[in-house]
Design an enzyme around this catalytic site. Structure first.
Site, PDB file in Angstrom:
ATOM      1  N   ARG A  26     -22.391  -5.748   0.218  1.00  0.00           N
ATOM      2  CA  ARG A  26     -21.409  -6.508  -0.560  1.00  0.00           C
ATOM      3  C   ARG A  26     -22.036  -7.812  -1.070  1.00  0.00           C
ATOM      4  NH1 ARG A  26     -15.817  -8.883   1.951  1.00  0.00           N
ATOM      5  NH2 ARG A  26     -17.323 -10.199   3.020  1.00  0.00           N
TER       6      ARG A  26
ATOM      7  N   ASP B  44      -1.655 -11.161  -0.507  1.00  0.00           N
ATOM      8  CA  ASP B  44      -2.760 -11.860   0.140  1.00  0.00           C
ATOM      9  C   ASP B  44      -3.784 -12.191  -0.951  1.00  0.00           C
ATOM     10  OD1 ASP B  44      -5.151 -12.501   1.461  1.00  0.00           O
ATOM     11  OD2 ASP B  44      -4.561 -11.365   3.230  1.00  0.00           O
TER      12      ASP B  44
ATOM     13  N   PHE C  51      -7.233  -5.581   4.442  1.00  0.00           N
ATOM     14  CA  PHE C  51      -8.034  -6.176   5.504  1.00  0.00           C
ATOM     15  C   PHE C  51      -7.369  -5.872   6.850  1.00  0.00           C
ATOM     16  CE2 PHE C  51      -9.639  -9.782   8.044  1.00  0.00           C
ATOM     17  CZ  PHE C  51     -10.988  -9.671   7.779  1.00  0.00           C
TER      18      PHE C  51
END
Ligand SMILES: *Cc1c(COP(=O)(O)O)cnc(C)c1O
Length: 397
Positions: free
Chosen positions: A356, A184, A113
């Site tokens: 998505r 993460d 990200f």
């Protein structure tokens, strides 16, 4: 066995909406408004500043940290809640780098990200000692774990494609060469079983507004493994991470263990919303969630591939290598997603061409998947996306 009819009934879902975006912002649990209202009235209204102790606000980051720890295979007392995920990644990374002062490379992947990568770049710049971020393709990470790497910083599940790294294998590989790991869990926590202690993870962080459903702006959490907890230094020495915040000493002294990762005043209203969300999670078995999530994702992939050959799967086909989302490439994906949203099927779009869809078994069932496939097939096969209003780019996609 998790009762999915019960879990679905715990959420407020607008009539006619099939919500496949709980991986971005979870829907509101029905219990949340009353729980937040309780902090306003009577707690804040009647107790004023006394609420910090009287209503337990001050210790909520640690109390909720323990509840999260139990859900991600972390040792009690090693998770604390607060700030945003970007900030918790920064702190974890800074602490991890400080444990390997003779090394200069942060290894991550190009699918990570952007905020995680930006944080790493900013930290490297601030350190000014030659520390640099190296990114490689997700599938090449393992072969780049060498003894020049100080920290391996990865997001377990790729936000765009849903591709999943093997946390246990990569952590072991990092440890073999003496590197520290920062994981993460943004697309793992609430999406699939996580076993931090079992994987030997060093640091981890995650957010609570995606799969956990704690609401927009809900705080993040950070995990520091017991072996580092007494030595880890926080880059952000805020007073709430001080050993004695109310002694107002001139100099910083870290609080014990993970508490030193607290920074400033916690967001009490948002913590109440998190509490209400966790109440639901404590009634479910994460293995049931995973099994159901795989079933829903497989059903969606099969349905879309059968009825929309124009779409190309962007997620791994093997369920074991996927998180709880499915992505497809489609050149006109942005417009197609707008057309879907206009018909009540809410997913999202990630540049350059990814549609998505998040699958969240707490409130999404097989009938929702079938209906979503039907609507998508109509849009794609009849070119219903081809209208000017679906092509206007919004600021948030
Ligand atoms: C959602 C997400 C973030 C967001 O960070 P915030 O500071 O909470 O805005 C960071 N990293 C990953 C991998 C994410 O998916």
């Amino acid at each position: 066995m998790t009762d999915f009819a019960w879990t679905r009934d715990q959420f407020h879902l607008p009539e006619g909406v099939i919500y496949l975006d709980g991986n971005s912002l979870g829907p509101m649990p029905k219990a949340t408004p009353a729980r937040v209202q309780q902090v306003m009235e009577p707690e804040w209204r009647d107790q004023l500043i006394g609420g910090w102790v009287g209503a337990g606000w001050h210790l909520a980051p640690e109390r909720l940290g323990d509840r999260i720890a139990a859900m991600i295979g972390a040792e009690a007392g090693h998770v604390v809640v607060g700030d945003t995920l970007s900030i918790k990644i920064y702190q974890a990374l800074a602490a991890a780098l400080a444990l390997r002062p003779d090394r200069r490379v942060i290894l991550s992947d190009t699918g990570n990200f952007p905020s995680d990568l930006y944080m790493a770049q900013g930290l490297a710049h601030t350190l000014g000692n030659g520390t640099r971020l190296k990114t490689v393709a997700p599938e090449d990470v393992a072969e780049h774990i060498t003894d020049e790497v100080a920290v391996l910083m990865l997001t377990e599940v790729d936000y765009r494609t849903g591709r999943r790294h093997d946390m246990k294998v990569l952590t072991a590989k990092a440890h073999e060469v003496g590197a520290i790991t920062v994981w993460d869990l943004a697309h793992s926590f609430g999406a699939l079983p996580v076993d931090l202690a079992g994987c030997g993870a060093d640091f981890a962080a995650g957010c609570t507004y995606k799969y956990i459903n704690a609401g927009p702006g809900a705080p993040a959490f950070i995990y520091v493994a017991p072996e580092h907890a007494g030595r880890a230094c926080t880059a952000l020495q805020g007073w709430q991470g001080h050993d004695a915040p109310f002694a107002f000493e001139q100099d910083y002294r870290p609080a014990t263990e993970v508490v030193r990762m607290r920074v400033g005043t916690p967001p009490v209203l948002q913590l109440a919303a998190l509490e209400a969300a966790l109440d639901i999670w404590e009634q479910v078995d994460m293995n049931d969630i995973r099994a159901r999530s795989i079933e829903l994702c497989e059903r969606f992939i099969a349905g879309v591939e059968e009825s929309c050959p124009q779409l190309r799967l962007a997620s791994p086909r093997d369920a074991a290598q996927r998180g709880s989302q499915v992505s497809f490439h489609f050149e006109e994906g942005y417009a197609a997603m707008q057309a879907l949203i206009a018909r009540g099927v809410i997913g999202d779009f990630r540049a350059p061409d990814i549609m998505r869809f998040g699958f969240t078994p707490l409130y999404i069932g097989p009938e929702d998947v079938d209906r979503a496939v039907e609507i998508l097939a109509e849009i794609i096969n009849w070119d219903l996306w081809d209208r000017p209003e679906y092509k206007v780019k919004a600021i948030i996609t």
